[in-house]
Design an enzyme around this catalytic site. Structure first.
Site, PDB file in Angstrom:
ATOM      1  N   SER A 124       0.810  -0.987   0.053  1.00  7.94           N
ATOM      2  CA  SER A 124       0.021  -0.015  -0.078  1.00  7.94           C
ATOM      3  C   SER A 124       0.738   1.095  -0.062  1.00  7.94           C
ATOM      4  O   SER A 124       1.808   1.277   0.605  1.00  7.94           O
ATOM      5  CB  SER A 124      -0.838  -0.164   1.192  1.00  7.94           C
ATOM      6  OG  SER A 124      -1.113   1.359   1.361  1.00  7.94           O
ATOM      7  N   TYR A 148      -1.716  -0.876  10.741  1.00  4.34           N
ATOM      8  CA  TYR A 148      -1.767  -1.436   9.620  1.00  4.34           C
ATOM      9  C   TYR A 148      -0.768  -1.295   8.529  1.00  4.34           C
ATOM     10  O   TYR A 148      -0.219  -2.194   8.190  1.00  4.34           O
ATOM     11  CB  TYR A 148      -3.195  -0.899   9.148  1.00  4.34           C
ATOM     12  CG  TYR A 148      -3.476  -0.864   7.399  1.00  4.34           C
ATOM     13  CD1 TYR A 148      -3.065  -0.201   6.669  1.00  4.34           C
ATOM     14  CD2 TYR A 148      -3.367  -2.246   7.160  1.00  4.34           C
ATOM     15  CE1 TYR A 148      -3.006  -0.271   5.237  1.00  4.34           C
ATOM     16  CE2 TYR A 148      -3.659  -2.581   5.391  1.00  4.34           C
ATOM     17  CZ  TYR A 148      -3.326  -1.326   4.824  1.00  4.34           C
ATOM     18  OH  TYR A 148      -3.524  -1.654   3.420  1.00  4.34           O
ATOM     19  N   LYS A 152       2.438  -3.915   6.712  1.00  5.26           N
ATOM     20  CA  LYS A 152       2.593  -3.796   5.392  1.00  5.26           C
ATOM     21  C   LYS A 152       4.339  -3.582   5.005  1.00  5.26           C
ATOM     22  O   LYS A 152       4.908  -4.130   4.318  1.00  5.26           O
ATOM     23  CB  LYS A 152       1.863  -2.537   4.485  1.00  5.26           C
ATOM     24  CG  LYS A 152       0.491  -3.154   4.273  1.00  5.26           C
ATOM     25  CD  LYS A 152       0.169  -4.151   3.533  1.00  5.26           C
ATOM     26  CE  LYS A 152      -1.378  -4.380   3.260  1.00  5.26           C
ATOM     27  NZ  LYS A 152      -1.690  -5.882   2.725  1.00  5.26           N
TER      28      LYS A 152
END
Ligand code: WQD
Length: 334
Positions: A124, A148, A152
């Site tokens: 992302s 989050y 990643k």
């Protein structure tokens, strides 16, 4: 060629399965239905006239993952499965680290055992943090501001180390900007459970009068109209980017990173105005305080993906607005 798609019934995963099947790949889906529903499998079949094999399993369950590899000769893996709500990750970091890291490590360990070397990872643009300049290139500094995004980034680091240690591995890391839109059939799209965190699903619910008004999180950002600017990319373009990535993945060894964005930024109010014009609806809004953690602007330099894997987004913001609304109208439970 047989491709295992984890999280293949999710928003981006399902659109990618459609493009894979339409491109002649065999598809095996694993999904634990924690953020998707089984009827998406029927929709994929309805669109492509092909029914992928489906396993309702959790990718953290090593024995179950091993069985899938034992029964199917998997040539490549596209790994979407993972929790992805920024706000929830701040409230429940352990849930995010456990699930997102454990599932990925389990998958990579089974791939190694089963001699499967091709891995496309769903990363992302959040790994770029608050960029010092724009547009964003793949070699920009990486930093994250929420658990989050940190999962990643950690997985990207794991993949870089794996690539150094195992020269047989072919790894492509795709950094998505803001995926929105829906399949033109209206059979697939984004319909998060509960109150949407993201902008487009929220706009759609206001347009259908399910929600009263959009709250615009701040109009004092350093952008053309003061509201947040993002690089919205049509989910079908994003899905097609995975086909391009897969074609490269099976032709090289090592690890490569690509931004999947359009290179154009639109503000919140740009999106609201376009949505209203394209769909001939009103989207009432009010300006409220900034959302903590939000950045002013974020959009990609899409040049490397174009030069190296031949990927270029083709659908525009009008298509994204039209098809997001079309999907909800076709799937509204009255
Ligand atoms: C877009 C813009 C908000 C909602 C997140 C994740 C990212 C990726 C995509 C997973 C911002 C504004 C939003 C609302 C608003 N997800 N907004 N009112 O935050 O850019 O990215 O989703 O990979 O990792 O960080 O997307 O859609 O939440 O926000 O004004 O009700 O819309 O401030 O400027 P974001 P978003």
């Amino acid at each position: 060629m047989k491709v295992l798609v984890t999280g293949g019934l999710g928003f981006i995963g399902s659109h990618t399965c459609v493009e894979l099947l339409n491109s002649g790949y065999e598809v095996v889906i694993v999904d634990n239905l924690s953020n998707s529903s089984i009827d998406v499998l029927e929709k994929i079949e309805e669109i492509t006239s092909k029914r992928p094999k489906f396993y309702d399993i959790d990718v953290c369950d090593k024995e179950e993952v091993k069985k899938v590899f034992r029964v199917n000769k998997i040539d490549a893996v596209i790994h979407f499965a993972g929790y992805k709500a920024v706000g929830e990750s701040v409230r429940e970091p352990l849930k995010y680290y456990r699930n997102n890291l454990d599932s990925t490590l389990t998958l990579l360990e089974v791939m190694k055992k089963e001699n499967c070397h091709n891995f496309v990872f769903s990363s992302s643009a959040t790994v770029y943090g608050n960029p010092k300049e724009l547009p964003i290139k793949e070699d920009f500094p990486l930093s994250t501001t929420n658990p989050y995004g940190t999962t990643k980034l950690m997985i990207e680091r794991i993949l870089a180390d794996l690539s150094k240690a195992d020269k047989e591995m072919s790894i492509i890391v795709l950094r998505y900007f803001n995926p929105i839109g829906a399949h033109k059939s209206g059979l697939l799209g984004e319909n998060p459970r509960g109150i949407p965190n993201n902008l487009m699903p929220y706009i759609v619910r206001v347009a259908t009068k399910e929600l009263e008004m959009l709250s615009v999180f701040g109009n004092d950002y350093d952008t053309h109209d003061g509201t947040g600017v993002r690089d919205y990319i049509h989910v079908v373009d994003l899905a097609k980017g995975h086909i391009k990535a897969l074609e490269k993945c099976v032709r090289f060894k090592g690890i490569e990173y690509y931004n999947l964005g359009t290179g154009t930024g639109y503000s919140v109010l740009d999106l609201v105005k376009t949505f209203e014009e394209v769909n001939n609806v009103k989207v009432p809004y009010k300006i409220v305080d900034r959302r903590p953690g939000d950045i002013d602007a974020c959009y990609a330099d899409p040049g490397k993906a174009y030069e190296e894997i031949g990927f270029k987004a083709e659908l525009g913001i009008e298509d994204m607005c039209r098809e997001s609304y079309n999907y909800i109208l076709k799937n509204k439970s009255d």
